[in-house]
Design an enzyme around this catalytic site. Structure first.
Site, PDB file in Angstrom:
ATOM      1  N   ARG A   1       0.846  -1.192   0.000  1.00  0.00           N
ATOM      2  CA  ARG A   1       0.000   0.000   0.000  1.00  0.00           C
ATOM      3  C   ARG A   1       0.889   1.252   0.000  1.00  0.00           C
ATOM      4  O   ARG A   1       1.960   1.251   0.624  1.00  0.00           O
ATOM      5  CB  ARG A   1      -0.838  -0.049   1.274  1.00  0.00           C
TER       6      ARG A   1
ATOM      7  N   THR B   1      -8.558   1.096  -9.621  1.00  0.00           N
ATOM      8  CA  THR B   1      -8.080  -0.180  -9.133  1.00  0.00           C
ATOM      9  C   THR B   1      -8.279  -1.297 -10.147  1.00  0.00           C
ATOM     10  O   THR B   1      -9.158  -1.205 -10.992  1.00  0.00           O
ATOM     11  CB  THR B   1      -8.885  -0.526  -7.856  1.00  0.00           C
TER      12      THR B   1
ATOM     13  N   ASP C   1      -7.674   8.461   0.301  1.00  0.00           N
ATOM     14  CA  ASP C   1      -8.242   7.370   1.106  1.00  0.00           C
ATOM     15  C   ASP C   1      -8.093   7.629   2.608  1.00  0.00           C
ATOM     16  O   ASP C   1      -8.715   6.947   3.426  1.00  0.00           O
ATOM     17  CB  ASP C   1      -7.583   6.030   0.758  1.00  0.00           C
TER      18      ASP C   1
ATOM     19  N   SER D   1      -7.839   0.861   3.244  1.00  0.00           N
ATOM     20  CA  SER D   1      -8.269   0.490   1.896  1.00  0.00           C
ATOM     21  C   SER D   1      -9.478  -0.430   1.979  1.00  0.00           C
ATOM     22  O   SER D   1      -9.699  -1.093   2.989  1.00  0.00           O
ATOM     23  CB  SER D   1      -7.121  -0.254   1.214  1.00  0.00           C
ATOM     24  N   SER D   2     -10.235  -0.489   0.887  1.00  0.00           N
ATOM     25  CA  SER D   2     -11.318  -1.463   0.791  1.00  0.00           C
ATOM     26  C   SER D   2     -10.895  -2.695   0.004  1.00  0.00           C
ATOM     27  O   SER D   2     -11.662  -3.657  -0.102  1.00  0.00           O
ATOM     28  CB  SER D   2     -12.528  -0.837   0.092  1.00  0.00           C
TER      29      SER D   2
ATOM     30  N   GLY E   1     -13.236  -1.092  -7.201  1.00  0.00           N
ATOM     31  CA  GLY E   1     -14.516  -0.391  -7.032  1.00  0.00           C
ATOM     32  C   GLY E   1     -14.606   0.407  -5.748  1.00  0.00           C
ATOM     33  O   GLY E   1     -15.689   0.697  -5.273  1.00  0.00           O
TER      34      GLY E   1
HETATM   35  O1  DON Z   1      -7.917   1.296  -1.592  1.00  0.00           O
HETATM   36  C1  DON Z   1      -9.069   1.616  -1.826  1.00  0.00           C
HETATM   37  O2  DON Z   1     -10.023   1.248  -1.175  1.00  0.00           O
HETATM   38  C2  DON Z   1      -9.327   2.503  -3.029  1.00  0.00           C
HETATM   39  N1  DON Z   1      -8.199   3.359  -3.258  1.00  0.00           N
HETATM   40  C3  DON Z   1      -9.616   1.630  -4.214  1.00  0.00           C
HETATM   41  C4  DON Z   1      -9.932   2.434  -5.439  1.00  0.00           C
HETATM   42  C5  DON Z   1     -10.680   1.680  -6.461  1.00  0.00           C
HETATM   43  O3  DON Z   1     -11.051   0.535  -6.286  1.00  0.00           O
HETATM   44  C6  DON Z   1     -10.995   2.429  -7.690  1.00  0.00           C
HETATM   45  N2  DON Z   1     -11.519   1.564  -8.706  1.00  0.00           N
HETATM   46  N3  DON Z   1     -12.558   1.564  -9.178  1.00  0.00           N
END
Ligand code: DON
Length: 565
Positions: free
Chosen positions: A102, A376, A418, A447-448, A468
């Site tokens: 990360r 992502t 984030d 993060s998700s 997502g």
């Molecule tokens: O880490 C995370 O939760 C976000 N930065 C993820 C971003 C993401 O999935 C964008 N894609 N659609």
């Protein structure tokens, strides 16, 4: 290409028989790609690169690294030399591990750095040079490769370099996405590299990325040190300094990937191995599954209002906890054991009313033991030996902050968004987060992303995950449930329309394939329900191993493709 669809053909025949038509799959049901030995699912055409490395004798880790580097040209929307992510690995010997690469807040970052003079958040966490955290991908890939790969580092990079320099015919989705990327047009170097200075790529045009090929070649020759100490590091740090960015050579030098123990939980006879903090997504999948278990939520059938009601209620409860408690484990104490404790889960489950929505204002985070007050892409690989790798990595927003460092050929992340810029104020994904996730130098934002591997009766059963933003855990949950509780094929499970609830805003959003009837039934239970403004929620890429077959399912929402042998 998906394999020949026996089910579709048989469905078409059965359709005309009134007696058996009730058992046939819908006419639009799609088969997964099937293979006996190995499978890769990724954004096309990167899955072919993974397959090439597997055929050359690489293992799943080698293939994952090859795909990861290839996504920088196949899927620059997210493919993430300039970003970071997570890798969940389960080796054929039954051990599993997790690599956290990360992004990290630079040393010059501070808690209030994205607030204006009135204490309101600016957009600097999303746009411009200050929005980037220290990228982690190259260190993470190096750690995985050294410890678990079979081929040489340079061999894993070779196909990505070859494609970036030789070029490949632009798939429709890539050409359209690049044409419409406004943040890319706004940066002169990005516009030159990804949009040919306005002479946009058309589907089928040969796309080449010579700067990226040179950067990757140096990384292949000099290892990850090239990115963190070498010419790439110096060029990146100089561009940051010239443009008011925060990342210095010292930040790059100090960045380390971290190997962590994955989170593990049970659902029926399945063992779920998933992402630990600084991901919140893995905890979410385990909490939501645990809350659902034993409720009989599935009795109404797939996509029924009663099943969706329960799913939305467990989502609501998880996201309330997520936003309150989670932060970088190297900075804050995450009460994971308390959040997964069976008594705590039982109390959360018990607060679900089967017939009525619980307003989010009445839910709030629970009180687990151990709590302190206080864009992502995803890909999966399974190899012939049974090693499995699940990777999600990102630049955060689509094309990150849209900035390409001159001469390096890759985009930078805007992952700083984030973090909690200001407690209580929603971020890009509408997440309303708390103190545990505020900014500090060297800290990683929550993060998700939740790359996940599932065992059935102790044997490898599924590898899945997806992009997502905040919708990742809820999407993975639904795709998994569609397979294990509703008996759907992995491809149908991935394709099926999904819902999302994230506590705040207190609302269910649903994809358009779900019927207006169902929407009305959910409204009658007291939910605020709306169709998504856009076409999709999150994507899921999945491999299921069942009946002697590896079944690969790419998500059509974003040109996911499966290939195996
Ligand atoms: O880490 C995370 O939760 C976000 N930065 C993820 C971003 C993401 O999935 C964008 N894609 N659609």
């Amino acid at each position: 290409m998906p394999s020949y669809s026996f089910r579709r053909a048989s469905s078409a025949l059965l359709f005309f028989s009134p007696i058996v038509s009730f058992i046939c799959a819908p006419l639009d049901a799609r088969e997964p790609v099937r293979a006996r030995h190995a499978m890769v699912v990724a954004s096309q055409p990167a899955e072919q690169v993974g397959l090439e490395v597997l055929r050359k004798g690489g293992n799943a880790i080698d293939a994952a690294i090859a795909v990861g580097f290839a996504l920088n040209w196949a899927y620059p929307f997210a493919g993430a030399l300039g970003g970071g992510g997570f890798m969940t690995i389960r080796l054929a010997d039954g051990t599993s591990t997790f690599i956290d690469f990360r992004e990290e807040a630079p040393a010059k970052a501070s808690k209030a750095m994205y607030l204006d003079a009135n204490g309101n958040p600016t957009r600097e966490s999303l746009t411009g040079w200050k929005s980037s955290g220290v990228p982690g991908t190259v260190r993470g890939f190096e750690m995985a490769q050294r410890k678990y790969g079979k081929l040489k580092w340079a061999e894993d990079l070779a196909p990505a370099i070859a494609m970036a320099s030789k070029g490949f015919p632009a798939p429709y989705a890539l050409a359209e996405s690049l044409r419409n990327a406004r943040s890319v047009s706004a940066n002169a170097e990005s516009k030159r590299v990804f949009q040919r200075d306005g002479a946009f790529y058309e589907q089928g045009d040969i796309v080449t990325f010579p700067d990226l090929a040179r950067t990757l070649t140096r990384i292949a020759e000099n290892g990850a040190d090239e990115f963190y100490l070498g010419e790439t590091a110096r060029t990146l740090a100089a561009a940051m300094e010239a443009n008011g960015g925060l990342i210095t050579l010292d930040d790059l030098k100090n960045y380390k990937a971290v190997e962590r123990t994955p989170l593990t939980g049970k659902y029926r006879n399945y063992t779920v191995i998933t992402a630990p903090p600084p991901s919140a997504g893995g905890l979410g999948i385990l909490q939501m599954l645990a809350m659902l278990e034993g409720t009989g939520y599935e009795k109404g059938g797939f996509g029924s209002a009663s099943a969706l009601h329960y799913e939305a209620e467990v989502m609501r409860r998880f996201y309330a906890d997520r936003n309150q408690y989670l932060g970088d484990p190297d900075f804050v104490k995450n009460p994971i054991a308390g959040l997964l404790d069976p008594a705590y889960i039982a109390a959360r489950r018990g607060s679900i009313d089967p017939a009525h929505a619980t307003p989010s204002s009445a839910v709030g985070p629970g009180k687990p033991a151990g709590a302190e007050s206080s864009e992502t892409t995803h890909f999966d690989v399974v190899d012939e030996q049974g090693n499995a790798v699940s990777v999600t990595f990102t630049l955060n927003g689509g094309y990150g902050n849209g900035i390409t460092v001159p001469g390096l050929g890759f985009l930078l992340n805007n992952e700083m968004d984030d973090f909690t810029s200001k407690p209580g104020v929603p971020n890009l994904f509408g997440l309303v987060q708390g103190e545990a996730n505020t900014i500090a130098p060297g800290k990683r934002p929550v993060s998700s992303m939740a790359p996940t591997i599932v065992l059935r009766d102790g044997k490898l059963f599924a590898v899945l995950g997806g992009p997502g933003g905040s919708r990742i855990p809820s999407a993975i949950l639904q795709a998994f449930l569609a397979v294990v509780d509703f008996g759907m094929s992995p491809q149908d499970a991935v394709d099926a329309p999904r819902i999302h609830h994230q506590w705040l805003p207190d609302r269910i959003t649903m994809e358009r394939g779900i019927s207006p009837d169902t929407l009305d039934l959910l409204k009658a239970r007291g939910h605020d329900v709306r169709y998504e403004a856009g076409p999709v929620t999150a994507e899921v890429e999945m491999i299921v191993i069942d009946g002697g077959w590896l079944q690969g399912a790419g998500d059509p929402r974003r040109s996911g493709a499966a290939a195996g042998y």
